[in-house]
Write an enzyme that holds these catalytic residues in place. Structure first.
Site: not given
Ligand code: APR
Length: 234
Positions: A139, A112, A95, A97, A120, A205
């Site tokens: 940047c 991820h 995730n 978040d 940059c 799950n």
């Protein structure tokens, strides 16, 4: 056998009850957007405005009252207790978040990337980001417009922290996969690395994932119920 080294893998399902959409459910993110349009380096090259807007929307949603849920908190509390007892604990998340971080998890590997950081493309320097990014914003490092991209691993790019993840998997006694459909590699193959060194493998799950029958055990239901329950019995 004592459980000393634990590796946890989480996916979008652990954040679903906090109000963040998963990807492959009927109302998933990939129902509204094609991966090829918003989550590949080619997409960013072709249409940076669309890609930045996709992540700006997800960032704004995350910062608009989204909170960690009981599953995130249970993992953070268990990590503290387990490491205080001399155990090792690694939390790998797919995730982007920041809910695990806000819940207090510390040995956290966001493989991820992170939605609240931008990068940059020239220097690879990271910067915190809590607001929308315009495509031509210079940047902070080079002062060059158009070099800032989300610090998110897109399809076709190498996930982050793979050396640490593979090292910890090679030494673990328990591997628990939480809230992931098992569709995306290399994360979907982590249970095999753990199983190969004799670790106990468990899936938590909402429903059986693609690889459910290859885990030693599976417990199914909402993460906010089954994660605290499972950890309390360890
Ligand atoms: N509690 C537990 N599990 C849940 C819940 C819940 N409340 N709600 C959904 N799930 C489960 C679903 O059953 C599904 O198996 O979470 C899983 C979510 O699967 P995906 O939407 O495929 O998300 P994920 O597995 O994290 O995707 C992996 O794919 O698109 C890429 O980079 C993206 O990190 C993502 C990766």
């Amino acid at each position: 056998m004592p459980i000393d080294n634990i590796v946890i893998l989480t996916g979008a399902g652990i954040s679903a009850e906090s109000g963040i959409r998963t990807f492959r459910a009927a109302d998933g993110l990939w129902e509204d957007h094609r991966v090829e349009d918003v989550a590949t380096p080619e997409a960013f090259e072709r249409d940076p405005v669309l890609v930045q807007r996709f992540y700006n929307e997800r960032r704004a949603h995350l910062l608009n009252g989204i909170e960690p849920n009981d599953a995130h908190v249970a993992l953070a509390e268990f990590e503290t207790q387990h490491t205080n007892n001399g155990g090792r604990f690694t939390l790998v998340t797919q995730n982007i978040d920041d809910l695990h971080k806000r819940a207090g998890s510390s040995n956290l590997l966001p493989m991820h990337g992170e939605l609240l950081k931008i990068r940059c493309s020239a220097t690879h320097k990271l910067f915190p980001c809590r607001e929308p990014i315009e495509v031509d914003r210079p940047c902070p490092c080079c002062q060059v417009p158009g070099q800032l991209r989300p610090h998110v691993v897109w399809f076709g790019e190498m996930p982050l922290y793979m050396d640490e993840i593979e090292r910890d998997l090679s030494q673990c006694d328990l591997f628990v996969s939480i809230g992931t459909s098992g569709n995306v590699y290399p994360a979907a193959g982590f249970f095999q690395l753990a199983s190969a060194v004799g670790a106990r493998t468990v899936e938590l799950n909402l429903e059986p994932s693609a690889n459910a029958n290859q885990f030693d055990e599976g417990y199914y239901g909402p993460a906010t119920e089954i994660v605290p329950e499972f950890l309390s019995q360890l």
